[in-house]
Design a protein around this motif. Sequence first.
Motif, mmCIF file in Angstrom:
data_model
loop_
_atom_site.group_PDB
_atom_site.id
_atom_site.type_symbol
_atom_site.label_atom_id
_atom_site.label_comp_id
_atom_site.label_asym_id
_atom_site.label_seq_id
_atom_site.Cartn_x
_atom_site.Cartn_y
_atom_site.Cartn_z
ATOM 1 N N ALA A 1 52.696 36.793 18.835
ATOM 2 C CA ALA A 1 52.993 38.290 18.904
ATOM 3 C C ALA A 1 51.999 39.137 18.037
ATOM 4 N N GLN A 2 51.764 40.301 18.607
ATOM 5 C CA GLN A 2 51.018 41.300 17.750
ATOM 6 C C GLN A 2 51.297 41.253 16.283
ATOM 7 N N ALA A 3 50.521 41.618 15.298
ATOM 8 C CA ALA A 3 51.042 41.746 13.864
ATOM 9 C C ALA A 3 49.872 42.567 13.042
ATOM 10 N N TRP A 4 50.366 43.502 12.186
ATOM 11 C CA TRP A 4 49.466 44.192 11.323
ATOM 12 C C TRP A 4 48.748 43.268 10.440
ATOM 13 N N ALA A 5 47.699 43.348 10.260
ATOM 14 C CA ALA A 5 46.586 42.789 9.186
ATOM 15 C C ALA A 5 45.930 43.719 8.367
ATOM 16 N N THR A 6 45.637 43.503 7.099
ATOM 17 C CA THR A 6 45.099 44.517 6.235
ATOM 18 C C THR A 6 43.666 44.131 6.189
ATOM 19 N N VAL A 7 42.556 44.814 6.209
ATOM 20 C CA VAL A 7 41.319 44.591 6.042
ATOM 21 C C VAL A 7 40.958 44.436 4.731
ATOM 22 N N PRO A 8 40.467 43.296 4.123
ATOM 23 C CA PRO A 8 40.359 43.168 2.665
ATOM 24 C C PRO A 8 39.216 44.302 2.162
ATOM 25 N N GLU A 9 39.281 44.502 0.917
ATOM 26 C CA GLU A 9 38.343 45.433 0.056
ATOM 27 C C GLU A 9 37.035 44.564 0.332
ATOM 28 N N SER A 10 35.970 45.542 0.705
ATOM 29 C CA SER A 10 34.534 44.984 0.734
ATOM 30 C C SER A 10 34.462 44.127 2.002
ATOM 31 N N SER A 11 35.204 44.386 3.011
ATOM 32 C CA SER A 11 35.134 43.674 4.470
ATOM 33 C C SER A 11 35.481 44.732 5.340
ATOM 34 N N TYR A 12 35.047 44.412 6.712
ATOM 35 C CA TYR A 12 34.802 45.372 7.802
ATOM 36 C C TYR A 12 35.636 44.332 9.068
ATOM 37 N N TRP A 13 36.094 44.938 9.971
ATOM 38 C CA TRP A 13 36.719 44.623 11.141
ATOM 39 C C TRP A 13 35.685 44.961 12.552
ATOM 40 N N VAL A 14 35.349 44.153 13.166
ATOM 41 C CA VAL A 14 34.262 44.808 14.188
ATOM 42 C C VAL A 14 34.506 44.106 15.442
ATOM 43 N N LEU A 15 34.353 45.014 16.622
ATOM 44 C CA LEU A 15 34.553 44.727 18.018
ATOM 45 C C LEU A 15 33.336 44.865 18.653
ATOM 46 N N GLY A 16 33.149 44.368 20.029
ATOM 47 C CA GLY A 16 32.178 44.920 20.782
ATOM 48 C C GLY A 16 32.487 45.723 21.766
ATOM 49 N N ASP A 17 31.823 46.476 22.367
ATOM 50 C CA ASP A 17 32.205 47.471 23.422
ATOM 51 C C ASP A 17 32.469 46.777 24.874
ATOM 52 N N ASN A 18 31.739 45.402 24.999
ATOM 53 C CA ASN A 18 32.177 44.969 26.216
ATOM 54 C C ASN A 18 33.439 44.044 25.824
ATOM 55 N N TRP A 19 34.363 44.461 25.988
ATOM 56 C CA TRP A 19 35.541 43.781 25.504
ATOM 57 C C TRP A 19 35.864 42.456 25.857
ATOM 58 N N GLY A 20 35.348 41.895 27.560
ATOM 59 C CA GLY A 20 35.739 40.988 27.932
ATOM 60 C C GLY A 20 34.769 39.885 27.605
ATOM 61 N N ALA A 21 33.775 40.345 27.123
ATOM 62 C CA ALA A 21 32.544 39.336 26.835
ATOM 63 C C ALA A 21 31.956 39.373 25.425
ATOM 64 N N SER A 22 32.931 39.516 24.343
ATOM 65 C CA SER A 22 32.198 39.712 23.063
ATOM 66 C C SER A 22 32.975 38.892 22.312
ATOM 67 N N THR A 23 32.014 38.185 21.267
ATOM 68 C CA THR A 23 32.463 37.224 20.293
ATOM 69 C C THR A 23 32.411 38.284 19.082
ATOM 70 N N ASP A 24 33.744 38.503 18.439
ATOM 71 C CA ASP A 24 33.744 39.275 17.397
ATOM 72 C C ASP A 24 34.842 38.976 16.523
ATOM 73 N N SER A 25 35.393 40.010 15.753
ATOM 74 C CA SER A 25 36.276 39.630 14.785
ATOM 75 C C SER A 25 37.616 39.150 15.269
ATOM 76 N N ARG A 26 38.076 39.247 16.524
ATOM 77 C CA ARG A 26 39.059 38.758 17.275
ATOM 78 C C ARG A 26 38.789 37.177 17.113
ATOM 79 N N ILE A 27 37.743 36.749 16.959
ATOM 80 C CA ILE A 27 37.483 35.115 16.743
ATOM 81 C C ILE A 27 36.819 34.896 15.466
ATOM 82 N N PHE A 28 36.021 35.620 14.828
ATOM 83 C CA PHE A 28 35.641 35.057 13.329
ATOM 84 C C PHE A 28 36.447 36.002 12.372
ATOM 85 N N GLY A 29 37.015 36.902 12.600
ATOM 86 C CA GLY A 29 37.951 37.548 11.611
ATOM 87 C C GLY A 29 37.025 38.711 10.805
#
Length: 230
Positions: A159-187
Amino acid sequence: MTQSTSDPVAGASPERGRCRGVVAVGALVLFLLAMLAVVAGLTFSVMVTGSSMEPTLQQGDRLELDLLNRHAIERFDLVEALQPGPDDEGGGRPIVKRVIGLPGDRVAIVGDPVAPQVLIKPAGQDDVFRVENPAWPPRVGAGTESCCTPEGAVVRGGAQAWATVPESSYWVLGDNWGASTDSRIFGWVPREDIQARLWFRILPVSRFGTVDNDVRLVPVPDPPPVAGGA
């Protein structure tokens, strides 16, 4: 008595020669400056590979690197970063993504297979916002999963859950949702792995100029249920 005459053409020749010399030197200087600008532009730039940022960025686009502001990142900036993780899983390779979560933000993805919602609680706030990125809806693809684990990745079968972005870190996603290796994979992406900010396209010439950014936060007055998370 013989009157001497001067040849106006002959008299003007030295002056014309000097003018031509100045023009030639000026043209050479302009040419060298133009070549220097081209070399500098190619040296301090990155070429987009892959399709993870379509339609905003296309394969072969070349963007100028903003190195001076690489640690002054704002939400929805495009960045070049080094992918986290082991080398045999792509770690250390340059990637181009969009910054969605800033340090201290709480992030989640409600994994609706048709219209997933990327939710943000900005640092220090309890209000919930939805990220509205016009590029996402037509590119959702299959296999949409909920998010996030404490590391900012998708929750496999959970199930979905909130996660807090740590200090000095970022959460990144691609614009091509279905074909992007991004923070959903590597955090999370550490701050020191952000190489440059990207905002100006130099190639192709037909799309030369500032990269459009129409991503925004939309208030969610009645947010879907999301577990407390980290």
